[in-house]
Design a protein around this motif. Structure first.
Motif, PDB file in Angstrom:
ATOM      1  N   LEU A 212      -8.840  -3.650   4.017  1.00 20.77           N
ATOM      2  CA  LEU A 212      -8.115  -3.959   2.780  1.00 20.77           C
ATOM      3  C   LEU A 212      -8.002  -5.448   2.586  1.00 20.77           C
ATOM      4  O   LEU A 212      -7.961  -5.964   1.516  1.00 20.77           O
ATOM      5  CB  LEU A 212      -6.722  -3.319   2.805  1.00 20.77           C
TER       6      LEU A 212
ATOM      7  N   ASP B  72      -6.399  -2.084   7.912  1.00 23.02           N
ATOM      8  CA  ASP B  72      -5.785  -3.275   7.328  1.00 23.02           C
ATOM      9  C   ASP B  72      -6.770  -4.428   7.180  1.00 23.02           C
ATOM     10  O   ASP B  72      -6.670  -5.216   6.241  1.00 23.02           O
ATOM     11  CB  ASP B  72      -4.541  -3.697   8.109  1.00 23.02           C
TER      12      ASP B  72
ATOM     13  N   LEU C   8       0.862  -1.180   0.000  1.00 22.33           N
ATOM     14  CA  LEU C   8       0.000   0.000   0.000  1.00 22.33           C
ATOM     15  C   LEU C   8       0.898   1.229   0.000  1.00 22.33           C
ATOM     16  O   LEU C   8       1.716   1.409   0.898  1.00 22.33           O
ATOM     17  CB  LEU C   8      -0.908  -0.001   1.231  1.00 22.33           C
TER      18      LEU C   8
END
Length: 98
Positions: free
Chosen positions: A98, A95, A82
């Motif tokens: 994602l 996190d 990222l």
């Protein structure tokens, strides 16, 4: 796990917000790499504040955003990468989302 690449230049105040939110908002122990594109002394205080939670790479002279980003990517240890500008703030559990 995610390798987060944060190139930074001359904005320690925004870098501080970015790092605080990235570290406090994560649920896993991700790799956070800050690439200082010149001007290490300006950012030194903020980098020291988070030294136990981040990795710091330093380009001695300003080489530009692309070079700083590439250096961070080359040093990433996870497959998921990222890339985030230093003026961004992370939401809670970023996190996991994602």
């Amino acid at each position: 796990m995610i390798s987060v690449i944060i190139p930074t230049y001359k904005e320690p105040e925004v870098l501080d917000v970015c790092l605080q939110s990235a570290i406090n908002g994560q649920k896993r122990n991700n790799q956070i790499i800050v690439v200082v594109d010149g001007f290490y002394e300006i950012n030194k205080e903020v980098l020291n504040k988070y030294k136990d939670s981040i990795e710091v790479l330093v380009l001695e002279e300003n080489a530009g955003l692309c070079r700083a980003t590439n250096l961070g990517v080359y040093n990433a240890k996870f497959d998921k990468i990222l890339i985030v500008n230093d003026d961004n703030a992370f939401p809670e559990a970023w996190d996991q989302v994602l």
